[in-house]
Scaffold this motif. Sequence first.
Motif, PDB file in Angstrom:
ATOM      1  N   UNK A 171       0.840  -1.139   0.069  1.00 51.85           N
ATOM      2  CA  UNK A 171       0.247   0.014  -0.093  1.00 51.85           C
ATOM      3  C   UNK A 171       0.790   1.354   0.038  1.00 51.85           C
ATOM      4  N   UNK A 172       2.124   1.055   0.427  1.00 50.87           N
ATOM      5  CA  UNK A 172       2.838   2.400   0.694  1.00 50.87           C
ATOM      6  C   UNK A 172       3.519   2.856  -0.703  1.00 50.87           C
ATOM      7  N   UNK A 173       3.954   1.782  -1.551  1.00 54.56           N
ATOM      8  CA  UNK A 173       4.595   1.969  -2.725  1.00 54.56           C
ATOM      9  C   UNK A 173       3.762   1.537  -4.048  1.00 54.56           C
ATOM     10  N   UNK A 174       2.660   1.114  -3.820  1.00 51.00           N
ATOM     11  CA  UNK A 174       1.932   0.503  -5.003  1.00 51.00           C
ATOM     12  C   UNK A 174       1.015   1.582  -5.544  1.00 51.00           C
ATOM     13  N   UNK A 175       0.257   1.205  -6.443  1.00 48.38           N
ATOM     14  CA  UNK A 175      -0.369   2.147  -7.204  1.00 48.38           C
ATOM     15  C   UNK A 175      -2.112   1.918  -6.851  1.00 48.38           C
ATOM     16  N   UNK A 176      -2.747   3.169  -6.705  1.00 42.53           N
ATOM     17  CA  UNK A 176      -4.312   3.010  -6.676  1.00 42.53           C
ATOM     18  C   UNK A 176      -4.710   2.668  -8.119  1.00 42.53           C
ATOM     19  N   UNK A 177      -6.159   2.500  -7.954  1.00 46.53           N
ATOM     20  CA  UNK A 177      -6.722   2.219  -9.469  1.00 46.53           C
ATOM     21  C   UNK A 177      -6.320   3.297 -10.125  1.00 46.53           C
ATOM     22  N   UNK A 178      -6.608   4.583  -9.864  1.00 43.65           N
ATOM     23  CA  UNK A 178      -6.415   5.674 -10.748  1.00 43.65           C
ATOM     24  C   UNK A 178      -4.946   5.804 -10.934  1.00 43.65           C
ATOM     25  N   UNK A 179      -4.066   5.731 -10.121  1.00 47.07           N
ATOM     26  CA  UNK A 179      -2.474   5.847 -10.373  1.00 47.07           C
ATOM     27  C   UNK A 179      -2.115   4.516 -11.562  1.00 47.07           C
ATOM     28  N   UNK A 180      -2.732   3.607 -11.246  1.00 44.59           N
ATOM     29  CA  UNK A 180      -2.485   2.244 -12.121  1.00 44.59           C
ATOM     30  C   UNK A 180      -3.023   2.818 -13.729  1.00 44.59           C
ATOM     31  N   UNK A 181      -4.079   3.459 -13.876  1.00 43.03           N
ATOM     32  CA  UNK A 181      -4.359   3.652 -15.272  1.00 43.03           C
ATOM     33  C   UNK A 181      -3.320   5.033 -15.692  1.00 43.03           C
ATOM     34  N   UNK A 182      -2.964   5.568 -15.051  1.00 46.22           N
ATOM     35  CA  UNK A 182      -1.976   6.893 -15.223  1.00 46.22           C
ATOM     36  C   UNK A 182      -0.759   6.096 -15.622  1.00 46.22           C
ATOM     37  N   UNK A 183      -0.217   5.141 -15.054  1.00 45.05           N
ATOM     38  CA  UNK A 183       1.106   4.581 -15.114  1.00 45.05           C
ATOM     39  C   UNK A 183       0.861   3.749 -16.442  1.00 45.05           C
ATOM     40  N   UNK A 184       0.043   2.894 -16.715  1.00 44.15           N
ATOM     41  CA  UNK A 184      -0.240   2.175 -17.928  1.00 44.15           C
ATOM     42  C   UNK A 184      -0.303   3.353 -19.114  1.00 44.15           C
ATOM     43  N   UNK A 185      -1.047   4.224 -19.040  1.00 47.03           N
ATOM     44  CA  UNK A 185      -0.616   5.351 -20.103  1.00 47.03           C
ATOM     45  C   UNK A 185       0.711   5.945 -20.331  1.00 47.03           C
TER      46      UNK A 185
END
Length: 147
Positions: free
Chosen positions: A78-92
């Motif tokens: 949870x500290x270094x991972x991605x929220x659902x929103x951040x995950x979409x941003x990273x894939x983009x």
Amino acid sequence: MTYKDQSKSVEERVQHLLSLMTTEEKVGQLTQPFGWQTYTNDQGNITLNESFKQQVENGGIGSLYGALRADPWTGVTLENGLSAREGAEVVNLIQRYAVEHSRLGIPILIGEECSHGHMAIDGTVYPVPLYWGAPGMWICTGRCARQ
């Protein structure tokens, strides 16, 4: 470029693209590194790692496995991972980098662990039928509990 011309047939486009690719680029399309190792999340400041950038620029990556995965194996928490929103941003971010910085602009296939649910922060994990029949096994329904 013929391979980018949507009015051409798929076969024409594929043949043209293959004729332009070097051996290294063709091998690069068979390469699938761990996706969670392509970026760093430092308190919400997400950056692509230099090793990933170099691999894209030097022949390519065909696919990534687990860019959004979070579990003890990956070390993503949870500290270094991605929220659902951040995950979409990273894939983009990953796709944009691959298309803009690889010689031929080939996008990356993003694969995730989903056979029993999306193994990501904010994902939903479903029980695996094999576990239902195995006493003492872990059963996960969003949160894990020992049966």
